[in-house]
Every structure is written in structure tokens, then in C-alpha cells.
Scaffold this motif. Sequence first.
Motif, PDB file in Angstrom:
ATOM      1  N   VAL A 666      68.305  12.707  31.118  1.00  0.00           N
ATOM      2  CA  VAL A 666      67.726  11.806  30.541  1.00  0.00           C
ATOM      3  C   VAL A 666      67.000  10.982  31.636  1.00  0.00           C
ATOM      4  N   LEU A 667      67.066  10.669  32.621  1.00  0.00           N
ATOM      5  CA  LEU A 667      65.880   9.654  33.141  1.00  0.00           C
ATOM      6  C   LEU A 667      64.186   9.667  33.045  1.00  0.00           C
ATOM      7  N   PRO A 668      64.088  11.440  33.508  1.00  0.00           N
ATOM      8  CA  PRO A 668      63.209  12.159  33.194  1.00  0.00           C
ATOM      9  C   PRO A 668      62.212  11.931  31.698  1.00  0.00           C
ATOM     10  N   CYS A 669      63.175  11.603  30.364  1.00  0.00           N
ATOM     11  CA  CYS A 669      62.539  11.953  29.238  1.00  0.00           C
ATOM     12  C   CYS A 669      63.200  10.291  28.215  1.00  0.00           C
ATOM     13  N   LEU A 670      63.512   9.435  29.524  1.00  0.00           N
ATOM     14  CA  LEU A 670      63.572   8.530  28.172  1.00  0.00           C
ATOM     15  C   LEU A 670      61.999   7.535  28.358  1.00  0.00           C
ATOM     16  N   LYS A 671      61.141   7.975  27.553  1.00  0.00           N
ATOM     17  CA  LYS A 671      59.765   7.482  26.989  1.00  0.00           C
ATOM     18  C   LYS A 671      59.749   8.214  25.864  1.00  0.00           C
ATOM     19  N   SER A 672      59.238   6.993  24.181  1.00  0.00           N
ATOM     20  CA  SER A 672      59.053   7.605  22.977  1.00  0.00           C
ATOM     21  C   SER A 672      58.079   9.007  23.336  1.00  0.00           C
ATOM     22  N   ASP A 673      57.581   9.151  23.747  1.00  0.00           N
ATOM     23  CA  ASP A 673      56.451  10.426  24.258  1.00  0.00           C
ATOM     24  C   ASP A 673      56.819  11.719  24.437  1.00  0.00           C
ATOM     25  N   SER A 674      58.027  11.689  24.808  1.00  0.00           N
ATOM     26  CA  SER A 674      58.665  12.449  25.468  1.00  0.00           C
ATOM     27  C   SER A 674      59.479  13.713  24.444  1.00  0.00           C
ATOM     28  N   PRO A 675      59.099  15.636  25.011  1.00  0.00           N
ATOM     29  CA  PRO A 675      59.379  16.235  23.150  1.00  0.00           C
ATOM     30  C   PRO A 675      61.078  16.385  23.737  1.00  0.00           C
ATOM     31  N   GLN A 676      61.292  15.863  24.630  1.00  0.00           N
ATOM     32  CA  GLN A 676      62.519  15.871  24.717  1.00  0.00           C
ATOM     33  C   GLN A 676      63.172  14.803  23.845  1.00  0.00           C
ATOM     34  N   ILE A 677      63.135  13.339  24.281  1.00  0.00           N
ATOM     35  CA  ILE A 677      63.961  12.503  24.099  1.00  0.00           C
ATOM     36  C   ILE A 677      65.120  12.428  23.246  1.00  0.00           C
ATOM     37  N   GLU A 678      65.287  12.912  21.841  1.00  0.00           N
ATOM     38  CA  GLU A 678      66.512  12.789  20.776  1.00  0.00           C
ATOM     39  C   GLU A 678      67.192  14.240  21.655  1.00  0.00           C
ATOM     40  N   LEU A 679      66.858  15.245  22.429  1.00  0.00           N
ATOM     41  CA  LEU A 679      67.805  15.744  22.823  1.00  0.00           C
ATOM     42  C   LEU A 679      68.677  15.023  24.128  1.00  0.00           C
ATOM     43  N   SER A 680      67.956  14.469  24.636  1.00  0.00           N
ATOM     44  CA  SER A 680      67.824  13.580  26.627  1.00  0.00           C
ATOM     45  C   SER A 680      68.898  12.669  25.869  1.00  0.00           C
ATOM     46  N   LEU A 681      68.726  11.804  24.880  1.00  0.00           N
ATOM     47  CA  LEU A 681      69.565  10.754  23.951  1.00  0.00           C
ATOM     48  C   LEU A 681      71.311  11.854  23.995  1.00  0.00           C
ATOM     49  N   GLN A 682      71.236  12.539  23.139  1.00  0.00           N
ATOM     50  CA  GLN A 682      72.097  13.905  22.813  1.00  0.00           C
ATOM     51  C   GLN A 682      73.446  13.910  23.692  1.00  0.00           C
ATOM     52  N   TYR A 721      57.382   1.548  13.529  1.00  0.00           N
ATOM     53  CA  TYR A 721      57.972   2.871  13.295  1.00  0.00           C
ATOM     54  C   TYR A 721      57.381   3.608  12.140  1.00  0.00           C
ATOM     55  N   TRP A 722      56.932   2.936  10.951  1.00  0.00           N
ATOM     56  CA  TRP A 722      55.946   3.634  10.272  1.00  0.00           C
ATOM     57  C   TRP A 722      54.278   2.919  10.330  1.00  0.00           C
ATOM     58  N   HIS A 723      54.383   2.430  11.267  1.00  0.00           N
ATOM     59  CA  HIS A 723      52.694   2.547  11.464  1.00  0.00           C
ATOM     60  C   HIS A 723      52.424   3.157  12.782  1.00  0.00           C
ATOM     61  N   GLN A 724      53.489   4.303  13.580  1.00  0.00           N
ATOM     62  CA  GLN A 724      52.549   4.660  15.029  1.00  0.00           C
ATOM     63  C   GLN A 724      52.154   5.783  14.233  1.00  0.00           C
ATOM     64  N   PRO A 725      51.136   5.834  14.877  1.00  0.00           N
ATOM     65  CA  PRO A 725      50.041   7.411  14.343  1.00  0.00           C
ATOM     66  C   PRO A 725      51.277   8.764  14.126  1.00  0.00           C
ATOM     67  N   ARG A 726      50.873   9.500  13.643  1.00  0.00           N
ATOM     68  CA  ARG A 726      51.453  10.646  12.939  1.00  0.00           C
ATOM     69  C   ARG A 726      51.492  11.078  14.206  1.00  0.00           C
ATOM     70  N   PRO A 942      54.052   7.943   2.857  1.00  0.00           N
ATOM     71  CA  PRO A 942      54.906   8.643   2.204  1.00  0.00           C
ATOM     72  C   PRO A 942      55.632   8.655   2.690  1.00  0.00           C
ATOM     73  N   GLU A 943      55.807   9.546   4.053  1.00  0.00           N
ATOM     74  CA  GLU A 943      56.809   9.525   4.541  1.00  0.00           C
ATOM     75  C   GLU A 943      58.093   8.756   4.737  1.00  0.00           C
ATOM     76  N   ALA A 944      57.488   7.168   4.661  1.00  0.00           N
ATOM     77  CA  ALA A 944      58.952   6.458   4.834  1.00  0.00           C
ATOM     78  C   ALA A 944      60.008   6.764   3.598  1.00  0.00           C
ATOM     79  N   TRP A 945      59.045   7.073   2.309  1.00  0.00           N
ATOM     80  CA  TRP A 945      59.719   6.546   1.155  1.00  0.00           C
ATOM     81  C   TRP A 945      61.197   7.583   0.742  1.00  0.00           C
TER      82      TRP A 945
END
Length: 1068
Positions: A666-682, A721-726, A942-945
Amino acid sequence: MEAAERGAERGPGCPAGPWAVGEETAILHGGFLLAARLLQPRPLRELRKADWPRAGVPITDALREIGERCPSPLGLWKKEAVAIVWAKILLPAPPAAALEWGWKDDGFFSVAAMIPDVNHTALFELVKALGAPRLLVQLLLALPAPLCRAQLESLLEYISSDTSPADVRFFLDVWWEVMKHREGGEDATVAAFGALIHQHGGEASPEDGLQPPKRFKGDPGTPPAASGVPVLLLKGLKQIQGSITQPRLRCYALANLAELLCLSTGQGPGHGPLPVTEHLAKLSAMVSLWSSDTDSQYHPCGLPEKVREAERSVSLLSVTKPSREELLGGLDLLCSLLQAWGEELQDSLRGSEELCFESYRLLDTLSTLGKSLDFLLETGDLGEGETRLVLELTQLTRNIFRDTRAVLKDLDTSLVSSVAMAIIAQRLDRHVDVCSVFASEKTWAFSKAWVECLVENKALFQSPELVLKLLETLVNFATSHHDKESRELQMQVTQAIVECYTELSLSDKNKVISGVLVSWGGPGLSQNIQVVREGFQEDLNVTLNQITKSVSDEGLTRAVASVARLTLLSPEATVKQVCHLAVINLGAHHFLAQILCSFPALSFLESHKDPGRPCSLLLRCLEEAVWGKLSTAREEEQFLQFLAFLMQPGSATPLVSPVEVTKAFVLPCLKSDSPQIELSLQILSKVLGIPSCSEEHWIKSCHPFPLLLSLCKLLDGYTKYWHQPREQLFPSLESKDLILNILCQLCELLGPETVPSSELWVQSLAWLHRKVASLDWTVGLRLKKLYGDHFKNEVPATLFEICRLPEDEWTSQSWPAYGPGSGLLAWMECCCVSPALRDTMLALLSVNVDDPEEVNLFSKGFLVALVQVLPWCSHGEWKRLAPVVEQLLQRQVLHVPYTLEYVQHMPLLNLRPFACHLQLSVLFLRAFQLLCSCSCSTWLPPEAWLHVVQLYCASLTDLLASVKATAGAAPQPCAQEVSFVCIQLFCHLLHVAAMLPAGGCEEPLLVLALEVLSQYEVSSKADASPCAALHRANEGHFLRSVTDNVGHEELRSTLLQKLSKLGTCSEH
């Protein structure tokens, strides 16, 4: 006593085995008959020592013939011969009347009748001829105590008369055997002899002018036979001391006397068995002495027998303690003998080349006696004369030992390894201790004999300590021996060790695994032993694949045993493969987690990465084998469940703790650009659900305030969120609710009421407040439970324009994004924070409903704020916001006029119960009209709709459920009203679909539209009015006409198909 009574006494208790008449007894019978003929005219019962060289020849010849013609294991025939002769002496002759029944009822009767009456001289000469003092002692100590002492008196009388060196040795051998004797090891012959004598009352026949001892009546409280024996032995030595002239016999006598005194006095505190290495060295020295001494009776014996005898010689038990007077008498005797013989013996004891077993034993025993005498001086409460005696004896022993100490150090101990293996093979007394030395002694290891001994005696090495010692020896050998022969030996030894390990209990296997990990780390044996590495991976794959294919509770024990074997050889490789299979094999994760939880040893902490921060081996294996390699949602879910079971395995011990998991995943991955961020949160959400085992929650050891700040930064990121670079990684909006739940849990766990307001806590709180101040203002509101009364709620100043906020709890801030007219936006964002804050906002909202203009302005502003908030809402936040709209509509603070754009004719229905439902649907329609207008159409990517449509569909689904619930609670049937509402919802939904600027949103809209039509179908069928058919026809035509205008081909065709089915059903 009548004959019948005597028969009844003799018959039932008489053992038949040793007394059976056979070839041996016939030969013995012949020998005694010839001896009797040679002694004529005197009978054998008057045999004297001087007669034996002539009269004893037939008896010894008979014994030799028995040994040649009737071999028996361990010379059993010798013992039976001595027992028969001795019983003949001790038991009275049967009366003449017994001839009729004795042969049937008395087991001893027949064999006794074959032996003529003999005396003790014949018995002792027979034993001397057999060279079997041990047999004599075994039978002697099986007698009742009074009779035992009487028989020993007979031996002393025999020895004291015309004493020869052979008599001296015989006496000393008997003495030595008495001290080596152990109770409870009697064989069938000894037991039968003792039982026979007890049965007949211990009577003795008179011979040699001696009076028989009194009749002995055995009872359970009878003292042991050996009681009083030491005193008689001392008496015998006094009687024959003048006849002991040979240095060897003098050493023997002194050694026996000193040993007896050692056993009688004890050695004081700390007395116990020798350390096993000293024990082995002592046995080795004794065996070497016997092997080099041709005069020793044990010289011709094989190594196993020599070792067996040597262990008997050093494993003496305490004898019956003599009285004080008897003990002092023994010390006085030893003192006088040392004074008389000491100087002569000292000269012969100095040279190791002249050392024999008797002289070695004397030196060794005098060394021990010196310690006993020191103890006696300290604790004996001796008188003046007694103290003088003990001091004099102490000095004598020291003088002898001082001059001869070097002899004991120079003894040959080259046979130690052979002696050890003989002890193990024969399961002798200290074989368990010797197994420990055998397993760890590197200089013995991997000889052919060593390997054979291990393989043949595997059962003795089935303990975790011995398995670990063997493994250490194996690794030590394997690291320096790589030739083919050595590898073959390693294979044999490895297989034997694994077999020993396999027989251990599960808890003992864990001890071994712990030891392996401590000694060799995660790679285990495979790192150092090539024969282990060869073929291991294939074995690992095959075994674990079989396990995953046969997942069942019944197979758990077998699976655990298989994994235990693999884990012993290579813990790291095994754990990694189990973790890998737990993730990729559908449904196998729970079973494999159960298997791993059978090995608490795997919670081993490694420190090779960072000595200051040890890490769990299991977690490292998970990181390297699984983490970052999960490719599907199913694999992630299995990983989560696998990890959860390892932390909470039910009745088993958890393999990993929530703290370890949090720090690793958890602690090493709590950065928005971490590939495992969502799994770490779970994972974090899972671990927070695990109760703490201590009073202070475990999360407090996981840097909680930096953790909170990381979560707050993630929340802040959602405002853009909707204005972050893709290309930039960021957790999905679905994860926002998870973050909010985690944040809420952490605030509860770390709030002021759970943590004493220490200075450190207050400083940490202030630090967090400063950091959060630079983030979106709503983030600070979510920390209210943590802040408590330390900080006020900081909100945009415009919020105060529409709310009556108490200034002791709320404070205003000026933010550029919240200019004039943004109060409703701030108010709506507050409503999204939590149910409690939403209720507060509703309670504090200030709108003058009596002022139409204010109501109109509020309603328009509300719609604009709703459009601004909607795209950034998570599903949870939108759920919290929907009741706000409903309440405002019910309170008529929010004005949403219902237009008739999808109404052909004015319905004469009671729509009041459904007014809020219709208004809410229209409000959503208006929101989309604004959102899809020219001024806002480019506002969202488009992805926000799709997200906005999903929120809309979720609300309409809830709205539809509410319509059904309202209809169900209505006092009157309202099928027509429900049909009307469903038609309106359907039309609004299609209107929204038509306005959407982006594709890809049709699926949720289609699903919802079909659900609305299904509900319409139910309500229209429930319409029981006379014009129901007409209504259905008109409504069906209207719905089809509306659907015909839908631009999206798939959506239109699917809905028309559904409507055509409705039309068909209505016709029937």
C-alpha cells in the motif's frame, strides 16, 4: 503338608519354559551322573573345591557339548543350566508321595529329578567354568532379599576358603556385575527362576553344615534383593585382601571399592551423566583397551558386544545407600588398601603402554571419588576422626591421580565414530544423545559406514533438531565435494533426511523449515546442494499442478505433506510457485492459502535488503511472483482473497500481518501514477477491516498521517479528473468511493477520541492541516472527524450567502474559482461529502419561498450547480446527492415545472403521488439539455459522457423502483398512473439519448429503456378499466412513433422489437 495341597501349591504357578526336559537337560544329566561316579564314595552334595579338577570334568564336557550341539541365542543354555542347578540346591526334595502327581503339576519336578543333589561348590565352580558371573548375579538378584544375602554369604564362604587368583577374579567379577545390574531387564529364565523360588517360599536345603535361612514369605512390600549387598561385598574384600597379590587384580579390587563408594556418597549438586562427547571418548578408550589386551575376557568379542559392555560399565545406577558406619568402614578399607598397595601400583600406572582396563578404571574412578570426597567434606557433618580419615583418603587419591593424570589423556580414542555407530545401531542407553553427535560431527560424515548407519537407522533421526543438524552437515559436505562419488552419497543422504523429515509432525516440520530459513535464507538447501537443484523445478511443477487439480478438504493433509517436502528443499521457489498458482488457477486460491497457513515458519523475516527493516519472506515472494503481473480483474480478485486468507486464516496462525501487508503493498503505491494504485486501495480497504489484536490499532504503526495525506492528494486529483492528460495514470472514478470509505475509516481510527492528545499527535495533525490547505477545500471537510475541535470547517465565502452557518464551527475563505453566485455550487459540493454534512446543509439552507423571484433564481442556480457537480461525482457521491433533490422538491423549495411535450392528451389521472418522480425526471432532462447545449458541449471529453450517463441511469433505476414502491403503497389501484409515468420516463430517456454528443453510451441507456418498458408492460396489464385495450393501443402507437425518431440504429431496432412484442401481447 498333604500331597494334594503341595501339588496345588506347586502346580499353577510353575513356569514350564526353562524347566522343560530336552536334549540339553539330558546331556547335563549325563555329565552330573559321571561326576557323581568319579566322586564316589562321597555324594556330589559334599563336593569340595579340590575335587572339581577331577569330578568337574564331565560337567564341563557336558556344557561344551550342549554349546556345540544345541546352539541358542546369547548363550541361553548357560543361564538355564545355572538356574536348574541353583534351583536344585535351594528347593527341598519333594516327598515320596509327590512322584504320583509332581511330573504333571510341577514344571520343575521332572528336570529336578534328573540332577543329583549338589552343593554351592558345584554351583560356583560351574559358573566359573562357564565364565558367566553376569548370569549368577542376574539369578542372585531375582531372589527374595533375605535369601539373596544368604546366597551371597555362601559365595563369600566359598571364596574365602583356599582362595586362588581365579577365586579373587570371580568374586570381583560378581561384585562388578552387581554394580552394573539393572532392575527390570530380566529375561524369561530369570523371571521363571525368581517366580519358582518365591512360590516355594525361598526355602533352602542344609548343606556344608550351614543352617537354611528362615522360610521367606514374599509380599508386595518386599525390599529389593540388592539391599544389604554392598556391605557383604565390603566384608568379602576384607576377608580376601591378603590373597590379592597381582597388580591387575589389586587395580580391579580398588576400582570396585572406589566405584561402590562413589555410588554410595553421590557427587553433590550438578551430578549427572557425562557430556555425550566425553561419554563417547570414554567408551572408545575402553573398547581400545579391550581390543589390545589379549588377557581381557572381552578381547575376542566383536565391536557391538564390546560397546554394549562398555556402556554398561559407565552407566551405573546408585546402589542401596549403606549406613554411616558402613560407609566410613568402606572409606577406611580403601584408605588402608591404598596405603598398602599404592606405591607399587603407582609405578605400573604411570606408563600408558602397561595400562589395562582394570588400571584405567581405577584411575578414572579415583578421579570421580575425589569429587565425592570433597562433597562429603562439605556436607557430611563428620566428626574429628571421620574428617581426618576423609582428608587422608583425599590426599592419597590426589597423589595417585597427580602422577598418573597424563595417562588418561593419552588414551586411544580413534574408535569414537565406530563406537557411536554401534551405540546407534543397537539402540543403547544414550543413543539419542549420540545421534545428535553423529548428525553434527563433520569429521565422521559421509564415510561409507556413516551413510549406511544413517540409512539403516532413519527412525532414530526423526526429530527437528537432528534433521537440522543432518542438513547442516550435508550442506557443509556439499559445498566442498563435487565429484561423482560424493554427489551419489549426497543423493543417498538427502533422501534419508527427507524421509526422516516426512515422518515429523506438522509442528516439527515447521521447526525444521524455520531452521533452514535461519541458516540458508529463502533459497534454502537448493542454493548450496546441486543434487537438490537438479530436477527440483520439474518436481515442483508436477506436484503443485497435481494439487491444484485435486482441490478438496479431504486432500488437504496430503497436499500439506507434499508442499512441506518441497518447502524443505527450496522454501522461496515453493512459495513463489504456490502464490503464482493461487492467482492464475480459478478457485484454487483458498485451498492454496490453507496449505501455506499450515506453515507459520514462512512468516520468517528477512533482512538482507535493509538490515534495519526486515521483510517477510512470504511477502517478498508475493511481490516477486505476483505483484505487478496481474493481468485480469479475476486475477486481482483472487490475489485479494488469497492475501485476505493469509491475514485471517480462521483457526490457524496468520502468515502475514496487516502492518506488513500495508507497508509492502500500500504505502509504496499510493501515488496517482502508480500502476497498482487501484489494487493497493482495495488491499488497504481489506486490511482496515481486520480487527486489531492490541489496544492500540495497528494502523498507527504505518505512518498514518503521511498515509492520510496521500489519500487526500488522490481526492484532490479527482477535481481535475476529466482534464488529466490521457497518457497519465490515475485511479478510476470507481476508486473514488473506495478512497472516501478508507479516509472515513482512518479518521475514525485516528480521531481525538481514540488517540490521547499527545504533543506528537497534535503536531502531526497540524502538519496534515497545513498540507491539506493547498488542496481542494472539500478535502478538508472530509477530515472533520479527525480534526475534531482543533480546526473549523473552511468553506468558500459565497456559501455563507445561502446558508446560516454558525461562525464557531465554520470559517470562510476566498478562492478565485468561487466568485459571486457560486454559493449553490459550494453548497452542493458539501452535500456530496457525507450524509451528515448533507443533512446539515439541508437544515441550514436559506431560501425565501415566499419570494417567487428568489425561488426561480434558486431553481435555475440549482440546475447550473447540478450540471457542474454531476460529471465529477462518484457513484457514492451521486447517491448522496439524489435525496437532496427529492427533499427540495418535496419541500417545494426547488421549482421544476412539468411541461407537456410528451403528452398528447390531458390525462384525467391522480398524478399527485408521482409528482416528485416526474419532476425529478424532468430535472435530469433539463440538466442534460444544458450539459449538451452549445455552450457546454465541449466542456467534457468523450470518455466523461459514459460516466455521466451511468449516473443518470442509476438514478432512473432508483426512480423506477420508487414508482413501484409508491404504487404498491397506494390505497387505490393506480395502474394507469404508473403506465403514464413509465411513458414519460421512457420519452425523457430517449430525449437524453438523442442529445448526447458522444457515442458509446447506448448500452446503459438501452438496458434502462428496456427496464422501463418492462415496468410499463406490467402496469398496463394490470389496468382493469373498461377502456384498457384502447389505452394500450393508443400508448403503443405513441411509443412506437417516439422510438422511430431515435437516431441510433441498434437502440431504435431493439426498442421497436420490444414494443412489437408488447403490442402482440396486448392483442391477446
